[in-house]
Design a protein around this motif. Structure first.
Motif: not given
Length: 335
Positions: A125-131, A142-147
């Motif tokens: 999410l937003d450039g950072h890994p999650i489990a 939202g605007p500016g967000m990444r998945i």
């Protein structure tokens, strides 16, 4: 020339912060992909840029920011695109697990992303890994967000619909592929982000609210002031904003920001220069994760935590562009 070190792998993006509504509205945006140092386990990936355009039926640009809309949820575009094409059909290899990097490059729109009848998991999410976890019914981007999604592509000839709520954004078409069917890759390696210590963190509170007035000096070339942070509507054209930070943090200090949305509209709150950890919300269950943008829902109070490890003066703002340009923007200093 921009010279910088890449500490974090992930899906990022670039855009200007001058005349942002017009420049982003005209398309001066794009993905900035930082690959993992070691192979990620994904053999196939696609980057999908989501953007709606402010155009009329003849294709001419319309107003990127309308005051009436800026004072509400933001000025929406009318033509949705994926990688610049309206409702494209994208071919994916059958039987493979494909990494889909989805970036919301829109000025205003929050996408309710969903992929009905698919096997999809969230990996970052937003450039950072999650489990890795299932995409579920939908994800609000939202605007500016990444998945970053992992999609197990079904058998050849199958079509999946990438949607924004009920609206089709793109058709994902499965095509025959010679490789052996792929399996889910392992979790992506964590980025080197400092872990905030909540026991010794100082708490700062930020109220995001309507400015309570429609008065403006825009007729004289000034900015509309519809929004404010902690009682002040910040003028993005006023260069002294950087000299009057809304907060001054000590380098390597530990902080909790309490973000309070006192309005009926969503605000994707974005911090430059540092990564923060979302730790709680009064509106939904939180499984903590690292990010640089949090979609603050209407009347929501959320708590984020960070280590102020990057000295400088950093923007702290809503990524609905015409909210930012009408007051919802400030500077945070780390010394």
């Amino acid at each position: 020339d921009y010279r910088f070190q890449l500490h974090d792998a992930g899906s990022f993006w670039y855009h200007p912060h001058t005349s942002s509504a017009a420049q982003l509205g005209r398309g001066l945006v794009g993905p900035l992909i930082v690959e993992e140092r070691e192979p990620s386990g994904f053999r196939h990936e696609r980057t999908l840029n989501l953007k709606s355009w402010h155009v009329d039926k003849q294709g001419a640009f319309t107003e990127f920011s309308v005051p009436r809309e800026a004072a509400r949820g933001g000025t929406p575009g009318v033509l949705s695109t994926v990688n610049g094409t309206h409702a494209p059909t994208l071919d994916l290899p059958a039987g493979q697990v494909v990494r889909l990097r989805l970036l919301n490059l829109d000025n205003t729109l929050t996408y309710r992303l969903n992929l009905p009848d698919s096997e999809a998991r969230i990996y970052a999410l937003d450039g950072h890994p999650i489990a890795p976890m299932p995409l579920g019914k939908e994800y609000w981007l939202g605007p500016g967000m990444r998945i970053d999604l992992a999609l197990k592509v079904p058998e050849a000839g199958t079509e999946l619909s990438l949607r924004n709520g009920p609206l089709r954004l793109a058709t994902l078409r499965s095509v025959a592929h010679d490789d052996v069917a792929g399996d889910w890759p392992p979790a992506l390696p964590a980025n080197p982000v400092a872990e905030p210590d909540l026991q010794r963190a100082e708490t700062l509170r930020f109220n995001f609210e309507w400015a309570g007035t429609l008065s403006t000096d825009a007729a004289q070339g000034g900015a509309y002031t519809f929004w404010q942070i902690n009682g002040e509507a910040w003028d993005i054209n006023d260069k002294t904003c950087a000299d009057r930070p809304i907060a001054t943090l000590k380098k390597d200090g530990h902080y909790v920001f309490e973000l309070r949305n006192l309005s009926q509209y969503q605000h994707p709150i974005h911090l430059h220069g540092m990564t923060f950890k979302v730790i709680s919300s009064n509106r939904r269950q939180i499984e903590p994760w690292f990010t640089d943008t949090y979609l603050l829902g209407k009347n929501e109070t959320a708590r984020i935590a960070l280590v102020a490890d990057n000295p400088g003066v950093w923007m702290f703002h809503c990524h609905v562009i015409d909210h930012m340009e009408t007051g919802l923007m400030a500077a945070i200093e780390v010394v």
